[in-house]
Design a protein around this motif. Structure first.
Motif, PDB file in Angstrom:
ATOM      1  N   VAL A 367       0.874  -1.170   0.000  1.00  0.00           N
ATOM      2  CA  VAL A 367       0.000   0.000   0.000  1.00  0.00           C
ATOM      3  C   VAL A 367       0.912   1.220   0.000  1.00  0.00           C
ATOM      4  N   ALA A 368       1.327   1.615  -1.192  1.00  0.00           N
ATOM      5  CA  ALA A 368       2.347   2.653  -1.282  1.00  0.00           C
ATOM      6  C   ALA A 368       2.162   3.455  -2.566  1.00  0.00           C
ATOM      7  N   PHE A 369       2.738   4.643  -2.554  1.00  0.00           N
ATOM      8  CA  PHE A 369       2.720   5.496  -3.739  1.00  0.00           C
ATOM      9  C   PHE A 369       3.863   5.060  -4.641  1.00  0.00           C
TER      10      PHE A 369
ATOM     11  N   ALA B   8      10.644 -23.581 -13.747  1.00  0.00           N
ATOM     12  CA  ALA B   8      10.114 -22.272 -13.384  1.00  0.00           C
ATOM     13  C   ALA B   8      10.374 -21.977 -11.915  1.00  0.00           C
ATOM     14  N   LEU B  12      12.662 -18.979 -10.505  1.00  0.00           N
ATOM     15  CA  LEU B  12      12.053 -18.002  -9.604  1.00  0.00           C
ATOM     16  C   LEU B  12      12.901 -17.829  -8.341  1.00  0.00           C
ATOM     17  N   VAL B  15      16.163 -15.964  -9.137  1.00  0.00           N
ATOM     18  CA  VAL B  15      15.915 -14.540  -9.359  1.00  0.00           C
ATOM     19  C   VAL B  15      15.674 -13.846  -8.033  1.00  0.00           C
ATOM     20  N   SER B  16      14.843 -14.485  -7.177  1.00  0.00           N
ATOM     21  CA  SER B  16      14.455 -13.802  -5.955  1.00  0.00           C
ATOM     22  C   SER B  16      15.643 -13.631  -5.018  1.00  0.00           C
ATOM     23  N   PHE B  17      16.512 -14.639  -4.917  1.00  0.00           N
ATOM     24  CA  PHE B  17      17.634 -14.482  -3.999  1.00  0.00           C
ATOM     25  C   PHE B  17      18.661 -13.495  -4.532  1.00  0.00           C
ATOM     26  N   GLY B  19      17.898 -10.982  -6.305  1.00  0.00           N
ATOM     27  CA  GLY B  19      17.290  -9.674  -6.099  1.00  0.00           C
ATOM     28  C   GLY B  19      17.421  -9.215  -4.658  1.00  0.00           C
ATOM     29  N   ALA B  20      17.220 -10.146  -3.729  1.00  0.00           N
ATOM     30  CA  ALA B  20      17.242  -9.783  -2.321  1.00  0.00           C
ATOM     31  C   ALA B  20      18.632  -9.332  -1.909  1.00  0.00           C
ATOM     32  N   GLN B  26      16.563   2.841  -4.831  1.00  0.00           N
ATOM     33  CA  GLN B  26      15.347   3.640  -4.812  1.00  0.00           C
ATOM     34  C   GLN B  26      15.050   4.025  -3.368  1.00  0.00           C
ATOM     35  N   ARG B  28      13.130   4.805  -0.025  1.00  0.00           N
ATOM     36  CA  ARG B  28      11.887   4.294   0.533  1.00  0.00           C
ATOM     37  C   ARG B  28      11.462   5.164   1.703  1.00  0.00           C
ATOM     38  N   LYS B  53      15.373   7.229  -9.508  1.00  0.00           N
ATOM     39  CA  LYS B  53      14.064   6.574  -9.559  1.00  0.00           C
ATOM     40  C   LYS B  53      13.106   7.294  -8.617  1.00  0.00           C
ATOM     41  N   THR B  54      11.819   7.227  -8.909  1.00  0.00           N
ATOM     42  CA  THR B  54      10.832   7.856  -8.030  1.00  0.00           C
ATOM     43  C   THR B  54      10.783   7.110  -6.697  1.00  0.00           C
ATOM     44  N   VAL B  56       9.558   5.368  -3.297  1.00  0.00           N
ATOM     45  CA  VAL B  56       8.339   4.648  -2.956  1.00  0.00           C
ATOM     46  C   VAL B  56       7.872   5.145  -1.595  1.00  0.00           C
ATOM     47  N   GLU B  58       5.172   4.804   1.471  1.00  0.00           N
ATOM     48  CA  GLU B  58       4.123   4.007   2.084  1.00  0.00           C
ATOM     49  C   GLU B  58       3.392   4.832   3.121  1.00  0.00           C
ATOM     50  N   LEU B  68       9.176   1.082  11.826  1.00  0.00           N
ATOM     51  CA  LEU B  68       9.943   0.554  10.697  1.00  0.00           C
ATOM     52  C   LEU B  68      11.275   1.289  10.558  1.00  0.00           C
ATOM     53  N   ASP B  76      17.416  -2.956   3.894  1.00  0.00           N
ATOM     54  CA  ASP B  76      16.115  -3.545   4.217  1.00  0.00           C
ATOM     55  C   ASP B  76      15.219  -2.593   4.987  1.00  0.00           C
TER      56      ASP B  76
END
Lengths: 432, 343
Positions: A367-369, B8, B12, B15-17, B19-20, B26, B28, B53-54, B56, B58, B68, B76
């Motif tokens: 839920v973020a912009f 697959a 997957l 890719v995910s590891f 990426g992490a 970006q 946050r 980058k724009t 993000v 929340e 957070l 993270d």
């Protein structure tokens, strides 16, 4: 003989009971019909509200101006325009100049600002695209439709008054006058709102689109399908065809049924704890969203798949085994193909349910912009219901109709999925 | 079929590891939903400039944002958090415990909380004392605290309309509610000498008096969605609503803001500090992330530029009340030098 006078014959008693039973029958039918009518009228009310609020969002007011793509104002070398210069040129200024030229009588600085503000602050994007695609337009004068500011759009659609002098109007009297003038010249029109379907979110309503959320929903649901279809079917096959009937399998069955009823936000917390904190997956990513949604739809799919397999007559299994097929062959060659329409229907309904979820996604940061369109399931992304929620909470008036438009798009996808489920069932269902 | 699925799944997982493990490129942002409209507007402009980058953004609420934000340093964890109040001591401590020691505080401007009604209703002028009397669960009558007896406004003061008390406002989970309690209900309660005495003798009981809103239907918790309140006010001329100034600004053709202590909630009155119900808004930045996550310094520079938070900037257009010139200048120097808060 008073008693005899009021006594009734058995036939009369039966007739009166019969009458009562008929009456009860009619009442019962009437109750059923009124329940249906009531729920249909709620549905109709919902649809009418959404349609009447949201239909106008599919068009967007635009203003036509003659723009001189003057190389000097743009800051581009007219002889050899480089791609870099074309994309970073000062398009805002040529748009302003074009607006000033349309109303040469306006001179004071505050009024010029108001005039320029009638065009969306994002109008330069379209102009840039045009010139980058066709650099030969440099130096020419083009008649271009520019996206209008959201307040102008609201006035054109009648959501705010166009009467001059109204207190608290978002548009000044001068701006309303220019709008009337532009309309008289035929330079204002409501055109199809392509931005709504091609770009990501924005804080300016006229530049906000759903495409980012659609792509995000697509990635999330793909992951969900990839994870929960094989898992769900495998679980159902084992429980239905292989598992012995004992206390353990009973316990598993009860738990699967219970899981189907767990509030979805709980799965969100689980996703936060496992996928984000333990595995260290990125926040707001459709990958994590898809995994969480898979947890939610898994019980639905298992239950549907088991029901579909149960409906395959035992005689087919016995015939396969009797002809010497192994149990695996019996499952893959007979039971699965025959139960596939039911399994697919259940899967699609589970997916449709997952498409509408927001609560679990709140926990994992979806839920973020997010403006950028996600390019992979690892990029941050929103999903359609989240976009509805975020727009519904925005102060700008123009987001009210866009919220309804987003709901319509979401409902369209849901209806398509449900229709696909019905179609599959009708087309491939076998009856014995 | 099985083979494709296995391939697959493996793809997957890889890719995910991969990426992490990758560093984030970006920014946050998490935190308050009140600051969200402004931070997102800056994020969008920042992204449009094309260098980064724009970010993000929340919307997690102020408290959730700090939780957070203070959880640690590294890709993270978020880089910035929005807050509709200043950071609390306990939050600073939890930050420090997790290694988040250098925090840059940026005051971005002010937000007014308005009591608004439909334009069809009579314009009213209330004091905070009267608002307390209208909305508190227990109010003093003849020197004794009793269950709120008022049902119409004119029972409190003859100058107020003879209509039923009906106020739509935020639920207890909202930051707007906290600010309303602090800025209206607390000073309203203190206007009664007997409650003021209570504050000296029993702080806890005093807090309970001003923070308990009546539950007999006169105050309606309207959920977090302010647009809903706006629609309800438009339909019911007797009702009042409590929400942020930006919603009044966007709906000024339908709604009017009631005067509080004789001051109307206008842009100029809030900016000048004359309107009593306004609060500062903040953004907090993690200094340790500057240089690690690209663009944080530039993002703060965009936020503190005149074209964003200035008097005619795009944030003012979104309903943010800018700080006075001198304060903006002071904040901008402090933030751009990344001056950390003293722990």
């Amino acid at each position: 003989m008073v008693e005899n006078a009021i006594a009734v014959t058995p036939a009369q008693a039966a007739a009166s009971r019969l009458k009562q039973r008929y009456a009860a029958e009619t009442r019962f039918k009437f109750l059923g019909i009124s329940a249906i009518v009531l729920s249909l009228s709620f549905l109709a009310l919902l649809l009418v509200t959404i349609l009447s609020n949201g239909l106008t969002a599919f068009v967007q007011t635009s203003i036509r101006v003659d723009i001189t793509l003057d190389a000097e104002t743009l800051g581009i070398d007219p002889v050899k325009p480089s791609a870099d210069a074309l994309s970073s040129a000062n398009y805002g200024q040529v748009i302003k100049n074009a607006m000033y030229k349309a109303f040469p009588a306006v001179e004071s600085r505050p009024e010029l600002r108001q005039l320029a503000a009638m065009v969306s602050s994002g109008a330069d994007v379209g102009l840039r695209k045009m010139l980058v695609a066709n650099p030969s337009l440099l130096g020419t004068t083009q008649s271009v439709w520019l996206v209008a500011d959201d307040d102008v759009d609201m006035a054109m659609k009648g959501h705010i008054t166009r009467k001059a002098g109204a207190e608290g109007s978002r548009l000044t009297d001068a701006q309303l006058g220019w709008l009337d003038e532009l309309e008289a010249r035929g330079n204002v029109a409501k055109r199809f709102n392509t931005a709504l379907f091609t770009v990501g979110d924005s804080r300016e309503p006229e530049q906000a689109g759903l495409w980012g959320a659609v792509v995000g929903s697509f990635f999330s649901l793909s992951i969900t399908l990839l994870v929960c279809f094989p898992l769900g079917v495998a679980t159902a096959v084992y429980l239905e065809e292989y598992a012995p009937k004992n206390r353990w399998t009973d316990l598993i069955e009860v738990n699967i049924n219970n899981l189907a009823a767990v509030p979805s936000v709980v799965f969100g917390l689980l996703g936060l704890a496992i996928f984000l904190n333990f595995f260290g997956f990125p926040r707001s990513a459709p990958l994590v969203g898809g995994l969480v949604l898979a947890l939610i739809s898994l019980p639905t799919i298992i239950i549907a798949a088991r029901a579909a397999m149960k409906a395959v007559p035992p005689s087919i299994r016995e015939a396969a085994l009797g002809l010497g097929a192994s149990k695996l062959q019996m499952v893959t060659d007979h039971v699965l193909p025959l139960s596939m329409p039911g399994i697919l229907t259940g899967t699609i309904l589970g997916m449709a349910h997952a498409l509408g979820e927001t609560a679990p996604l709140l926990m994992i940061g979806m839920v973020a912009f997010i403006v950028d369109i996600p390019a992979s399931p690892l990029d941050p992304a929103a999903v359609l219901p989240v976009q509805v929620y975020l727009w519904a909470d925005s102060p700008e008036r123009a987001f009210v109709e866009r919220t309804s438009a987003a709901i319509m798009v979401l409902l369209f996808f849901l209806a398509t999925m449900n229709l696909a489920a019905i179609f599959l069932r009708k087309k491939f269902e076998r009856r014995w | 079929m099985r083979k494709t699925l296995a391939v697959a799944a493996v793809a997957l997982a890889t890719v995910s590891f991969a990426g992490a493990a990758q560093a984030r490129d970006q920014i946050r942002v998490v935190g308050s939903s009140t600051v969200y409209p402004f931070t997102t507007a800056v994020a969008e402009q920042f992204g449009k400039a094309g260098k980064f980058k724009t970010p993000v953004v929340e919307s997690t609420g102020t408290g959730g944002g700090f939780k957070l934000f203070c959880a640690g340093v590294g890709p993270d964890h978020p880089d910035l958090t929005n807050a509709s109040r200043a950071i609390k001591k306990s939050e600073m401590e939890s930050c420090a415990k997790n290694g988040v020691t250098d925090v840059v505080e940026m005051k971005v401007g002010y937000d007014g909380i308005v009591l608004a009604a439909s334009k069809k209703a009579k314009h009213i002028d209330v004091t905070r004392k009267q608002l307390f009397q209208a909305l508190a669960k227990e109010v003093p009558v003849n020197g004794k605290l009793v269950e709120n007896p008022y049902t119409t406004w004119n029972q409190i003061d003859p100058s107020l309309p003879a209509s039923k008390i009906e106020v739509l406002g935020p639920p207890p989970t909202s930051g707007t509610r906290d600010a309303f309690l602090e800025l209206v209900m607390e000073p309203g309660a203190e206007a009664f000498p007997e409650i003021k005495d209570l504050k000296k003798s029993d702080e806890k009981a005093f807090k309970k008096v001003f923070s308990s809103i009546r539950e007999d239907g006169a105050y309606v918790e309207a959920g977090e969605n302010d647009n809903l309140i706006v629609q309800k006010l438009d339909a019911n001329a007797n009702a009042f609503g409590i929400f942020g100034y930006s919603f009044l600004d966007q709906n000024a053709d339908k709604l009017q803001g009631s005067m509080v202590d004789g001051v109307a909630p206008t842009f100029d009155a809030i900016a000048a500090g004359k309107y009593p119900v306004s609060r500062p808004l903040f953004v907090y930045a993690k200094k340790a992330h500057v240089g690690q996550i690209p663009g944080i310094k530039e993002y703060l520079a965009e936020y503190t530029s005149e074209k964003a938070w200035g008097k005619a900037g795009y944030l003012a257009d979104k309903g943010l009340i800018p700080m006075p010139d001198s304060e903006r200048k002071e904040q901008a120097t402090k933030v751009n030098a990344l001056e950390a808060l003293k722990m």
